[in-house]
Enzyme design. Sequence first.
Site, PDB file in Angstrom:
ATOM      1  N   ARG A  47       0.794  -1.195   0.000  1.00 58.24           N
ATOM      2  CA  ARG A  47       0.000   0.000   0.000  1.00 58.24           C
ATOM      3  C   ARG A  47       0.848   1.276   0.000  1.00 58.24           C
ATOM      4  O   ARG A  47       0.352   2.354  -0.240  1.00 58.24           O
ATOM      5  CB  ARG A  47      -0.916  -0.003   1.244  1.00 58.24           C
ATOM      6  CG  ARG A  47      -1.986  -1.095   1.167  1.00 58.24           C
ATOM      7  CD  ARG A  47      -2.952  -0.994   2.350  1.00 58.24           C
ATOM      8  NE  ARG A  47      -2.354  -1.587   3.534  1.00 58.24           N
ATOM      9  CZ  ARG A  47      -2.645  -2.810   3.992  1.00 58.24           C
ATOM     10  NH1 ARG A  47      -3.537  -3.538   3.367  1.00 58.24           N
ATOM     11  NH2 ARG A  47      -2.077  -3.300   5.054  1.00 58.24           N
ATOM     12  N   GLY A  48       2.132   1.131   0.327  1.00 60.04           N
ATOM     13  CA  GLY A  48       2.993   2.298   0.560  1.00 60.04           C
ATOM     14  C   GLY A  48       3.085   3.306  -0.569  1.00 60.04           C
ATOM     15  O   GLY A  48       3.336   4.483  -0.342  1.00 60.04           O
ATOM     16  N   ASP A 107      14.724  -0.194   0.704  1.00 56.34           N
ATOM     17  CA  ASP A 107      15.365  -0.435   2.003  1.00 56.34           C
ATOM     18  C   ASP A 107      16.421  -1.535   1.839  1.00 56.34           C
ATOM     19  O   ASP A 107      17.511  -1.273   1.330  1.00 56.34           O
ATOM     20  CB  ASP A 107      14.251  -0.799   2.999  1.00 56.34           C
ATOM     21  CG  ASP A 107      14.715  -0.984   4.424  1.00 56.34           C
ATOM     22  OD1 ASP A 107      15.676  -0.327   4.835  1.00 56.34           O
ATOM     23  OD2 ASP A 107      14.101  -1.797   5.152  1.00 56.34           O
ATOM     24  N   LYS A 135      17.151   4.166   1.376  1.00 55.52           N
ATOM     25  CA  LYS A 135      18.060   4.040   2.527  1.00 55.52           C
ATOM     26  C   LYS A 135      19.241   3.168   2.101  1.00 55.52           C
ATOM     27  O   LYS A 135      19.263   1.966   2.388  1.00 55.52           O
ATOM     28  CB  LYS A 135      17.327   3.373   3.702  1.00 55.52           C
ATOM     29  CG  LYS A 135      16.236   4.225   4.316  1.00 55.52           C
ATOM     30  CD  LYS A 135      15.849   3.732   5.714  1.00 55.52           C
ATOM     31  CE  LYS A 135      14.725   2.741   5.671  1.00 55.52           C
ATOM     32  NZ  LYS A 135      14.045   2.541   6.992  1.00 55.52           N
ATOM     33  N   PHE A 156      13.877   4.715  10.789  1.00 59.31           N
ATOM     34  CA  PHE A 156      12.542   4.285  10.384  1.00 59.31           C
ATOM     35  C   PHE A 156      11.652   5.512  10.251  1.00 59.31           C
ATOM     36  O   PHE A 156      11.565   6.328  11.161  1.00 59.31           O
ATOM     37  CB  PHE A 156      11.962   3.300  11.399  1.00 59.31           C
ATOM     38  CG  PHE A 156      10.828   2.510  10.832  1.00 59.31           C
ATOM     39  CD1 PHE A 156      11.068   1.366  10.083  1.00 59.31           C
ATOM     40  CD2 PHE A 156       9.521   2.917  11.029  1.00 59.31           C
ATOM     41  CE1 PHE A 156      10.012   0.633   9.532  1.00 59.31           C
ATOM     42  CE2 PHE A 156       8.461   2.195  10.480  1.00 59.31           C
ATOM     43  CZ  PHE A 156       8.715   1.054   9.741  1.00 59.31           C
ATOM     44  N   VAL A 157      10.987   5.646   9.091  1.00 61.44           N
ATOM     45  CA  VAL A 157      10.213   6.857   8.813  1.00 61.44           C
ATOM     46  C   VAL A 157       8.749   6.532   8.504  1.00 61.44           C
ATOM     47  O   VAL A 157       8.428   5.429   8.066  1.00 61.44           O
ATOM     48  CB  VAL A 157      10.836   7.659   7.636  1.00 61.44           C
ATOM     49  CG1 VAL A 157      12.206   8.189   8.020  1.00 61.44           C
ATOM     50  CG2 VAL A 157      10.927   6.814   6.374  1.00 61.44           C
ATOM     51  N   ASP A 163       4.068   3.577   6.654  1.00 63.46           N
ATOM     52  CA  ASP A 163       3.384   3.305   7.922  1.00 63.46           C
ATOM     53  C   ASP A 163       4.308   2.758   8.997  1.00 63.46           C
ATOM     54  O   ASP A 163       5.403   2.259   8.717  1.00 63.46           O
ATOM     55  CB  ASP A 163       2.289   2.257   7.700  1.00 63.46           C
ATOM     56  CG  ASP A 163       2.880   0.862   7.513  1.00 63.46           C
ATOM     57  OD1 ASP A 163       3.696   0.687   6.582  1.00 63.46           O
ATOM     58  OD2 ASP A 163       2.563  -0.035   8.301  1.00 63.46           O
ATOM     59  N   ARG A 169       0.173   6.671   7.656  1.00 61.43           N
ATOM     60  CA  ARG A 169       0.337   6.775   6.203  1.00 61.43           C
ATOM     61  C   ARG A 169      -0.190   8.105   5.689  1.00 61.43           C
ATOM     62  O   ARG A 169       0.221   8.605   4.655  1.00 61.43           O
ATOM     63  CB  ARG A 169      -0.436   5.660   5.489  1.00 61.43           C
ATOM     64  CG  ARG A 169       0.133   4.269   5.671  1.00 61.43           C
ATOM     65  CD  ARG A 169      -0.516   3.316   4.661  1.00 61.43           C
ATOM     66  NE  ARG A 169      -0.327   1.926   5.002  1.00 61.43           N
ATOM     67  CZ  ARG A 169       0.711   1.180   4.635  1.00 61.43           C
ATOM     68  NH1 ARG A 169       1.672   1.713   3.899  1.00 61.43           N
ATOM     69  NH2 ARG A 169       0.795  -0.088   4.972  1.00 61.43           N
TER      70      ARG A 169
END
Length: 178
Positions: A47-48, A107, A135, A156-157, A163, A169
């Site tokens: 979903r990001g 990531d 990252k 972590f963002v 999320d 989100r």
Amino acid sequence: MDSNNLPDSLKKIIVSEEEIRGIISRIAQEITQDYSGKNLLICGILRGCFIFMADLVRHLELDVEISFIKASSYGSGKEPGELKIVEFETLDKYKDYYIIIVDDILDTGNTFYYLEQELKSKGFAGVDFCVFLDKPERRQLPVSAKYTGKRIGNEFVVGYGLDFNEKYRNLPFVAAVE
Ligand code: IMP
Ligand code: MG
């Protein structure tokens, strides 16, 4: 949600709304130049991707087609789990298309590495990746994105689609979780 109502653990803004606007306009210009006159499918990883991709495609001066797949590598929390990929429609009908896979963040590289192997065999004219954040320090596998919004450190963002346990989100900016 605005930054005044945030819990103290989310006060460190990593990418502001103004910076986001600049990033969208830069990447949209790059993609518009690179793919003019070509068949292009923009395929988001749910979903990001949903906010970044919605902003990005509205700034492209191209005829594009849109699709989504679902890949999730984080069960809950901050560490990657097992990778699962779901295709919502067969991508085979886009065989002769250039495809750009869009995600919120690159990531460890597991998601893209695995997807790249899958997509290579499908006969696309080209497969590229586009991410809002990267990252690089966290990378475990040799993958890179052709289009990157911003490189950040190993933190972590959340926000702008990203999320933490399915929350945050909808923040219009990106903040670090402390
Ligand atoms: P990769 O396969 O390790 O490259 O994982 C990428 C996916 O992990 C992204 O699509 C996100 O869903 C998730 N992810 C990685 N870092 C973060 C973060 O800092 N915040 C939220 N989600 C993250
Ligand atoms: Mg994701």
